[in-house]
Scaffold this active site. Structure first.
Site, PDB file in Angstrom:
ATOM      1  CG  ASP A   1      -3.720   3.756  -3.127  1.00 17.47           C
ATOM      2  OD1 ASP A   1      -4.586   3.011  -3.594  1.00 17.47           O
ATOM      3  OD2 ASP A   1      -3.920   4.476  -2.119  1.00 17.47           O
ATOM      4  CD  GLU A   2      -5.229  -0.243  -0.703  1.00 12.42           C
ATOM      5  OE1 GLU A   2      -5.431  -1.403  -0.269  1.00 12.42           O
ATOM      6  OE2 GLU A   2      -5.985   0.708  -0.452  1.00 12.42           O
TER       7      GLU A   2
ATOM      8  CG  ASP B   1      -1.917   1.097   1.265  1.00 15.21           C
ATOM      9  OD1 ASP B   1      -1.930   1.909   0.317  1.00 15.21           O
ATOM     10  OD2 ASP B   1      -2.690   1.170   2.234  1.00 15.21           O
TER      11      ASP B   1
END
Length: 413
Positions: free
Chosen positions: A105-106, A9
């Site tokens: 973003d993950e 993350d």
């Protein structure tokens, strides 16, 4: 060798990228905010310093400034977020091809088969953490576990720039005392229902009767019970995996309230351009159209749908169907705030279809060739290269690149 799954993350992703673009923001309280003029004036992301001051994602801009007097607000640059997201994923690819994005973003990474080359799961996580920081100037928090749910939970437990291991031997000691709301897919409503039944922690959920969980929450209740007990075993999909497309939609919150049918039509037509383009990308055609409207009283008007006479990819035919739905169902009690157009009941474009006796096949073929040509010109030279004359004026739609952002989908399909 047991299964090893990572969840990586990127920390304060939008705000971190903005700091890279403008180094004078380093170490300051920064919030990436939507435009108040365009009615998207909320906090999209915040730096660690802003977070410590009490700024929260989803807050109105003015509320964030009350929490943090020295808050610096910057507009989003979605094209840059996409660029950095892809660069981070290229680093992940050095270790495995089993990379499943969850938003920009993950990502989950299955590194079970990579350990003989790159070391243990925690060694791979540490290598990724250092590489992302050294090459891109970004930081990640990584959870290391034996399934996706616990890996995700691990990455949330320690931030920023950290690694958390939840192994099969000791994970219960760390996870079960946590609030039930910490578990993936346990939102506010579910949390309230669980608390009403004296289930406060993940451990309480794990020890609940699965039959009762099912009676309370249906199949989702059994899933939550399984997650709480560490029994989830869904695979991490390959980076090039494309999930089956069941519908194609595009929606937007307008810059201002729409008070005239002509303004609504322009937005519907523009949204339909994107829907038609994406249908072509997937080689699909729609047998139906669905329309969703939200008014400026924040009332979610029930969505309505209708079939199309024939399977279609035509933006104009999709837009015309959506307009019929709007004219039939919207009462104009309030001006329109948001619109979503969705193509449904999808079939392969080249699937044979039964024509009626009065169908003008020549016209249909000509229109299809025209739409294909227009779509190709837009793809090669940009969306503004060719468009309907009615869309040359202000159509009250934001144009800041937010459509580049891919939202998380169903990770356990």
């Amino acid at each position: 060798m047991g299964r090893v799954v990572l969840h990586s993350d990127l920390n304060a992703f939008y705000a971190s990228v903005e700091t890279l673009l403008n180094p004078t923001l380093q170490g300051k309280a920064v919030a990436v905010c939507g435009s108040e003029e365009d009615r998207h004036g909320i906090v999209l992301a915040k730096s660690e310093k802003a977070k410590k001051a009490g700024v929260k994602t989803g807050q109105a801009n003015w509320e964030a400034r009350q929490c943090c007097a020295n808050l610096i607000t910057v507009p989003p640059h979605y094209d840059q977020y996409v660029k950095y997201s892809r660069q981070v994923q290229s680093i992940y690819k050095r270790y495995t091809d089993l990379i499943e994005p969850y938003g920009m973003d993950e990502c989950w990474l299955d590194v079970t088969g990579s350990q003989s080359i790159y070391g243990s799961g925690i060694e791979i996580a540490e290598s990724i953490r250092q590489t992302v920081k050294e090459e891109l100037g970004l930081t990640v928090s990584i959870g290391v576990s034996f399934n996706k749910t616990l890996a995700k939970l691990g990455s949330d437990m320690k931030k920023p720039d950290a690694i958390t291991v939840l192994d099969e031997t000791h994970w219960r000691e760390r996870v079960w005392p946590l609030p039930a709301s910490e578990l993936l897919f346990v939102g506010r409503s579910t949390t309230r229902k669980l608390m009403d039944r004296a289930i406060y922690t993940i451990g309480d959920m794990a020890h609940a009767d699965p039959a009762l969980m099912k009676s309370w929450f249906g199949k989702n209740g059994l899933d939550l019970w399984s997650f709480a007990n560490g029994l989830e075993r869904h695979r991490v999909m390959p980076i090039d995996f494309v999930s089956p497309v069941k519908s194609v939609g595009h929606g937007i919150t307008c810059n201002c309230d729409l008070k005239r049918e002509d303004d609504v039509w322009k937005v519907i037509l523009e949204l339909s351009q994107d829907v038609g383009h994406r249908l072509r990308i997937h080689g699909l055609a729609a047998r139906g159209v669905k329309l969703f409207i939200r008014d400026n009283g924040l009332t979610f008007v029930p969505s309505h749908q209708m079939p199309t006479p024939y399977p279609t990819q035509s933006p104009m035919e999709i837009a015309q169907a959506a307009r019929i739905l709007f004219d039939k169902t919207y009462s104009w009690n309030h001006p329109v705030r948001a619109i979503t157009v969705t193509a449904i009941n999808l079939v392969p474009r080249d699937q044979p279809m039964q024509l009626s006796l009065f169908h003008d096949d020549a016209h249909y073929v000509r229109q299809q060739k025209l739409d294909d040509c227009i779509d190709d010109l837009r793809r090669r030279f940009g969306n503004s290269a060719i468009r309907s004359a009615s869309l040359l004026s202000d159509i009250h739609m934001p144009n800041d690149g937010r459509d580049l952002v891919k939202m998380p989908g169903n990770i356990y399909s």
